[in-house]
Motif scaffolding. Sequence first.
Motif, short mmCIF file in Angstrom:
data_model
loop_
_atom_site.label_atom_id
_atom_site.label_comp_id
_atom_site.label_asym_id
_atom_site.label_seq_id
_atom_site.Cartn_x
_atom_site.Cartn_y
_atom_site.Cartn_z
N ILE A 40 0.98 -1.10 0.02
CA ILE A 40 -0.06 0.09 0.06
C ILE A 40 0.98 1.25 0.03
CG2 ILE A 40 -1.86 1.23 1.25
CD1 ILE A 40 -2.26 -1.63 2.62
N LEU A 42 1.51 4.97 0.02
CA LEU A 42 0.80 6.43 0.25
C LEU A 42 0.79 7.30 -0.77
CD1 LEU A 42 1.20 6.80 4.05
CD2 LEU A 42 -0.51 5.73 3.11
N VAL A 45 -1.98 6.26 -2.85
CA VAL A 45 -3.39 6.43 -2.07
C VAL A 45 -3.71 7.89 -2.46
CG1 VAL A 45 -4.51 6.36 0.00
CG2 VAL A 45 -3.05 4.33 -0.84
N LEU A 47 -3.80 10.37 0.01
CA LEU A 47 -5.08 11.13 0.98
C LEU A 47 -4.71 12.75 1.14
CD1 LEU A 47 -5.25 8.55 3.68
CD2 LEU A 47 -7.14 9.26 2.32
N HIS A 65 -12.50 9.48 -1.17
CA HIS A 65 -11.29 8.96 -0.75
C HIS A 65 -11.33 8.30 0.75
CE1 HIS A 65 -11.00 13.44 0.25
NE2 HIS A 65 -10.55 12.61 1.43
N THR A 66 -12.20 9.00 1.85
CA THR A 66 -12.26 8.39 3.18
C THR A 66 -12.63 6.97 2.89
OG1 THR A 66 -12.19 10.58 3.96
CG2 THR A 66 -12.37 8.85 5.60
N ASP A 68 -12.79 4.98 0.43
CA ASP A 68 -11.91 3.88 -0.09
C ASP A 68 -10.78 3.38 0.91
OD1 ASP A 68 -13.45 4.31 -2.36
OD2 ASP A 68 -12.05 5.53 -3.37
N TRP A 69 -10.28 4.51 1.50
CA TRP A 69 -9.21 4.25 2.59
C TRP A 69 -9.70 3.30 3.54
CZ3 TRP A 69 -4.39 3.55 3.01
CH2 TRP A 69 -3.72 3.59 4.19
N SER A 70 -11.06 3.53 4.29
CA SER A 70 -11.66 2.80 5.19
C SER A 70 -11.61 1.62 4.80
CB SER A 70 -12.95 3.41 5.56
OG SER A 70 -13.75 2.42 6.32
N CYS A 97 -2.47 9.38 7.54
CA CYS A 97 -3.29 8.24 7.27
C CYS A 97 -3.77 7.37 8.36
CB CYS A 97 -2.49 7.28 6.02
SG CYS A 97 -1.40 6.15 6.92
N TYR A 100 -6.97 9.59 9.72
CA TYR A 100 -8.18 9.43 9.13
C TYR A 100 -9.48 8.48 9.61
CZ TYR A 100 -8.13 12.34 4.78
OH TYR A 100 -8.34 13.45 3.81
#
Length: 196
Positions: A40, A42, A45, A47, A65-66, A68-70, A97, A100
């Motif tokens: 992964i 960052l 990603v 964010l 985006h949150t 997706d990150w969750s 990260c 969030y």
Amino acid sequence: MSKLGIIVASTRPGRVGLPVAQWFDGEARAHAGFAEVELIDLAEVALPFMNEPNHPRLQSYTHQHTRDWSALVSGVDAFVFVMPEYNYGFNAELKNCIDYLHNEWRYKPVGFVSYGGVSAGTRAVQMVKQVVTTVKMTPVNEAVNIPFVHQFIDEEEGLVANEMLTASAKSMLDELVRVEAVLRPLRAPAEPAPSA
């Protein structure tokens, strides 16, 4: 069998974090203690700095985006942070990260692959442990610390590990597997209360 997520914390141009993480990704796959391993990055990603209006504990996310990150973090059972040291601390993107989310991190073990100069990033690791324990992650004591990291980087081959680094990686992966299995029942959904 569970899933390991390897988070590349550094996002800056010219970073050595990516080849370090790619080496550890190979070690994790060869170790085979986890059914699945995901790298992964960052930087991919991407964010933005925290822009959610509600406390992460509520999981009332307003941005895609949150969400997706969750979903990504929720689908991982154990983590390894591949991290640099900036001015005796860890980098802002890693803190961002983590901040969030809240519930998605709970009861998951985390190991650290740190790198830098003479201190090998160990001061940054000690600082981030205070953060991860607040979201109920469990840091393992075993770690991979890479001093003078540039001596291990080859432009064509990436990170070329010595016996000590390889042994450290195996030791940390062994412990992550053990601790993940112990914590797994705590991540199970709570049983509904019996009706009266």
